[in-house]
Design a protein around this motif. Structure first.
Motif, PDB file in Angstrom:
ATOM      1  N   VAL A  80       0.828  -1.206   0.000  1.00 16.95           N
ATOM      2  CA  VAL A  80       0.000   0.000   0.000  1.00 16.95           C
ATOM      3  C   VAL A  80       0.859   1.251   0.000  1.00 16.95           C
ATOM      4  O   VAL A  80       1.903   1.298   0.648  1.00 16.95           O
ATOM      5  N   TYR A  81       0.381   2.248  -0.732  1.00 17.67           N
ATOM      6  CA  TYR A  81       0.918   3.593  -0.543  1.00 17.67           C
ATOM      7  C   TYR A  81      -0.242   4.487  -0.114  1.00 17.67           C
ATOM      8  O   TYR A  81      -1.321   4.449  -0.729  1.00 17.67           O
ATOM      9  N   SER A  82      -0.033   5.249   0.934  1.00 21.44           N
ATOM     10  CA  SER A  82      -1.106   6.108   1.437  1.00 21.44           C
ATOM     11  C   SER A  82      -0.505   7.311   2.130  1.00 21.44           C
ATOM     12  O   SER A  82       0.453   7.172   2.893  1.00 21.44           O
ATOM     13  N   GLU A  83      -1.053   8.480   1.860  1.00 18.88           N
ATOM     14  CA  GLU A  83      -0.557   9.686   2.538  1.00 18.88           C
ATOM     15  C   GLU A  83      -1.535  10.152   3.602  1.00 18.88           C
ATOM     16  O   GLU A  83      -1.155  10.439   4.728  1.00 18.88           O
ATOM     17  N   SER A  84      -2.817  10.246   3.254  1.00 21.39           N
ATOM     18  CA  SER A  84      -3.768  10.770   4.234  1.00 21.39           C
ATOM     19  C   SER A  84      -4.664   9.684   4.834  1.00 21.39           C
ATOM     20  O   SER A  84      -5.595   9.992   5.573  1.00 21.39           O
ATOM     21  N   GLY A  85      -4.379   8.423   4.523  1.00 22.14           N
ATOM     22  CA  GLY A  85      -5.051   7.326   5.236  1.00 22.14           C
ATOM     23  C   GLY A  85      -6.200   6.657   4.505  1.00 22.14           C
ATOM     24  O   GLY A  85      -6.661   5.600   4.927  1.00 22.14           O
ATOM     25  N   ASN A  86      -6.688   7.253   3.414  1.00 22.18           N
ATOM     26  CA  ASN A  86      -7.848   6.652   2.727  1.00 22.18           C
ATOM     27  C   ASN A  86      -7.522   5.271   2.168  1.00 22.18           C
ATOM     28  O   ASN A  86      -8.282   4.315   2.351  1.00 22.18           O
ATOM     29  N   THR A  87      -6.409   5.165   1.490  1.00 20.97           N
ATOM     30  CA  THR A  87      -6.033   3.878   0.884  1.00 20.97           C
ATOM     31  C   THR A  87      -5.684   2.872   1.982  1.00 20.97           C
ATOM     32  O   THR A  87      -6.040   1.695   1.901  1.00 20.97           O
ATOM     33  N   ARG A  88      -5.026   3.361   3.022  1.00 23.35           N
ATOM     34  CA  ARG A  88      -4.673   2.479   4.147  1.00 23.35           C
ATOM     35  C   ARG A  88      -5.942   1.885   4.781  1.00 23.35           C
ATOM     36  O   ARG A  88      -5.982   0.702   5.107  1.00 23.35           O
ATOM     37  N   ARG A  89      -6.974   2.716   4.938  1.00 24.39           N
ATOM     38  CA  ARG A  89      -8.220   2.223   5.553  1.00 24.39           C
ATOM     39  C   ARG A  89      -8.829   1.101   4.718  1.00 24.39           C
ATOM     40  O   ARG A  89      -9.312   0.104   5.260  1.00 24.39           O
ATOM     41  N   ALA A  96      -3.341   2.071  -3.997  1.00 22.40           N
ATOM     42  CA  ALA A  96      -2.651   3.364  -4.134  1.00 22.40           C
ATOM     43  C   ALA A  96      -3.672   4.471  -4.372  1.00 22.40           C
ATOM     44  O   ALA A  96      -4.758   4.223  -4.910  1.00 22.40           O
ATOM     45  N   PRO A  97      -3.319   5.696  -4.018  1.00 19.48           N
ATOM     46  CA  PRO A  97      -4.193   6.826  -4.369  1.00 19.48           C
ATOM     47  C   PRO A  97      -3.959   7.292  -5.811  1.00 19.48           C
ATOM     48  O   PRO A  97      -2.930   6.971  -6.421  1.00 19.48           O
ATOM     49  N   VAL A  98      -4.916   8.059  -6.292  1.00 19.00           N
ATOM     50  CA  VAL A  98      -4.750   8.781  -7.561  1.00 19.00           C
ATOM     51  C   VAL A  98      -4.091  10.117  -7.243  1.00 19.00           C
ATOM     52  O   VAL A  98      -4.519  10.826  -6.335  1.00 19.00           O
ATOM     53  N   HIS A  99      -3.045  10.417  -7.959  1.00 15.61           N
ATOM     54  CA  HIS A  99      -2.397  11.735  -7.882  1.00 15.61           C
ATOM     55  C   HIS A  99      -2.313  12.309  -9.279  1.00 15.61           C
ATOM     56  O   HIS A  99      -1.807  11.650 -10.190  1.00 15.61           O
ATOM     57  N   HIS A 100      -2.784  13.525  -9.453  1.00 18.02           N
ATOM     58  CA  HIS A 100      -2.650  14.239 -10.738  1.00 18.02           C
ATOM     59  C   HIS A 100      -3.134  13.376 -11.904  1.00 18.02           C
ATOM     60  O   HIS A 100      -2.394  13.145 -12.874  1.00 18.02           O
ATOM     61  N   LEU A 101      -4.336  12.843 -11.762  1.00 21.24           N
ATOM     62  CA  LEU A 101      -5.003  12.069 -12.824  1.00 21.24           C
ATOM     63  C   LEU A 101      -4.292  10.758 -13.169  1.00 21.24           C
ATOM     64  O   LEU A 101      -4.500  10.191 -14.255  1.00 21.24           O
TER      65      LEU A 101
HETATM   66  C1  LIG Z   1      -0.980  15.496  -4.814  1.00 17.81           C
HETATM   67  C2  LIG Z   1      -2.389  14.957  -4.925  1.00 17.81           C
HETATM   68  C3  LIG Z   1      -2.991  14.857  -6.172  1.00 17.81           C
HETATM   69  C4  LIG Z   1      -4.302  14.348  -6.278  1.00 17.81           C
HETATM   70  N1  LIG Z   1      -4.851  14.225  -7.525  1.00 17.81           N
HETATM   71  C5  LIG Z   1      -6.103  13.693  -7.640  1.00 17.81           C
HETATM   72  C6  LIG Z   1      -6.688  13.506  -8.931  1.00 17.81           C
HETATM   73  O1  LIG Z   1      -6.091  13.806  -9.978  1.00 17.81           O
HETATM   74  N2  LIG Z   1      -7.932  12.973  -9.003  1.00 17.81           N
HETATM   75  C7  LIG Z   1      -8.636  12.608  -7.874  1.00 17.81           C
HETATM   76  O2  LIG Z   1      -9.747  12.114  -7.998  1.00 17.81           O
HETATM   77  N3  LIG Z   1      -8.103  12.776  -6.633  1.00 17.81           N
HETATM   78  C8  LIG Z   1      -6.858  13.295  -6.494  1.00 17.81           C
HETATM   79  N4  LIG Z   1      -6.300  13.434  -5.243  1.00 17.81           N
HETATM   80  C9  LIG Z   1      -7.054  12.971  -4.070  1.00 17.81           C
HETATM   81  C10 LIG Z   1      -6.580  11.579  -3.615  1.00 17.81           C
HETATM   82  O3  LIG Z   1      -6.575  10.662  -4.706  1.00 17.81           O
HETATM   83  C11 LIG Z   1      -7.511  11.000  -2.548  1.00 17.81           C
HETATM   84  O4  LIG Z   1      -7.674  11.885  -1.481  1.00 17.81           O
HETATM   85  C12 LIG Z   1      -6.974   9.673  -2.061  1.00 17.81           C
HETATM   86  O5  LIG Z   1      -8.001   8.938  -1.443  1.00 17.81           O
HETATM   87  C13 LIG Z   1      -5.807   9.855  -1.101  1.00 17.81           C
HETATM   88  O6  LIG Z   1      -5.374   8.612  -0.634  1.00 17.81           O
HETATM   89  P1  LIG Z   1      -4.523   8.490   0.701  1.00 17.81           P
HETATM   90  O7  LIG Z   1      -5.364   9.079   1.827  1.00 17.81           O
HETATM   91  O8  LIG Z   1      -4.337   7.025   0.887  1.00 17.81           O
HETATM   92  O9  LIG Z   1      -3.248   9.218   0.505  1.00 17.81           O
HETATM   93  C14 LIG Z   1      -5.015  13.948  -5.117  1.00 17.81           C
HETATM   94  C15 LIG Z   1      -4.386  14.065  -3.860  1.00 17.81           C
HETATM   95  C16 LIG Z   1      -3.103  14.557  -3.764  1.00 17.81           C
HETATM   96  C17 LIG Z   1      -2.448  14.666  -2.391  1.00 17.81           C
END
Ligand SMILES: Cc1cc2nc3c(=O)[nH]c(=O)nc-3n(C[C@H](O)[C@H](O)[C@H](O)COP(=O)(O)O)c2cc1C
Length: 150
Positions: free
Chosen positions: A7-16, A62-67
């Motif tokens: 897992v990769y998670s920064e704010s906890g959503n993916t971890r949950r 993993a989370p989505v970052h920047h599409l």
């Molecule tokens: C740098 C950054 C870029 C993000 N880009 C997107 C995006 O392009 N599309 C989207 O739907 N959410 C985007 N998000 C929201 C995260 O995908 C979402 O909050 C995710 O659940 C975070 O997972 P985490 O809590 O495990 O880190 C972005 C968040 C961050 C911090």
């Protein structure tokens, strides 16, 4: 089965979500190793690249970052040479309410990276964390992973 949940998670959503997966797999008497990817500054490199050799199945979250899928998960997959026909279930979480705003693309990338390393990709799903239906999405992911673990 001996299963790695990576897992990769920064704010906890993916971890949950991953913790829900882990609990279900443990309930079903699988052995689960939970591995969380850690990065150096700016998500540009992994602090270490955990090995997934020896596991019967792998789950990736993993989370989505920047599409796109967050870079640390891409770095992790790049560090793997071969998955030797093993099942790799994968899911992503995203903030936007529409899968087209990153989730679909991220899932496509994960599928391709798993397949090019001779893994068998199993699409577990996308969680759109800010929607009311997100709990159903989580349940579907957990059910799909449980089913593919057999
Ligand atoms: C740098 C950054 C870029 C993000 N880009 C997107 C995006 O392009 N599309 C989207 O739907 N959410 C985007 N998000 C929201 C995260 O995908 C979402 O909050 C995710 O659940 C975070 O997972 P985490 O809590 O495990 O880190 C972005 C968040 C961050 C911090």
């Amino acid at each position: 089965m001996n299963i790695a949940v990576v897992v990769y998670s920064e704010s906890g959503n993916t971890r949950r979500v991953a913790e829900r997966v882990r609990s279900r797999l443990l309930e079903k008497d699988h052995t689960v190793q939970y591995l969380e990817l850690q990065t150096g500054t700016g998500r540009r490199e992994l602090v270490d690249e955990p090995s997934v050799e020896g596991y019967d199945m792998i789950c990736l979250g993993a989370p989505v970052h920047h599409l796109a899928v967050a870079k640390p998960m891409k770095l992790f997959l790049r560090s793997i040479q071969a998955l030797h026909g093993r099942t790799v279930a994968y899911f992503v979480t995203q903030g936007q309410p529409v899968a087209a705003l990153g989730g679909t693309q991220a899932m496509r990338t994960l599928k391709r990276m798993i397949a090019t390393r001779a893994g068998v990709p199993v699409r577990a799903g996308i969680v759109r964390v800010n929607r009311k239906q997100s709990e159903h999405e989580v349940q579907r992911i957990v059910d799909t992973i449980e089913a593919s673990a057999g």
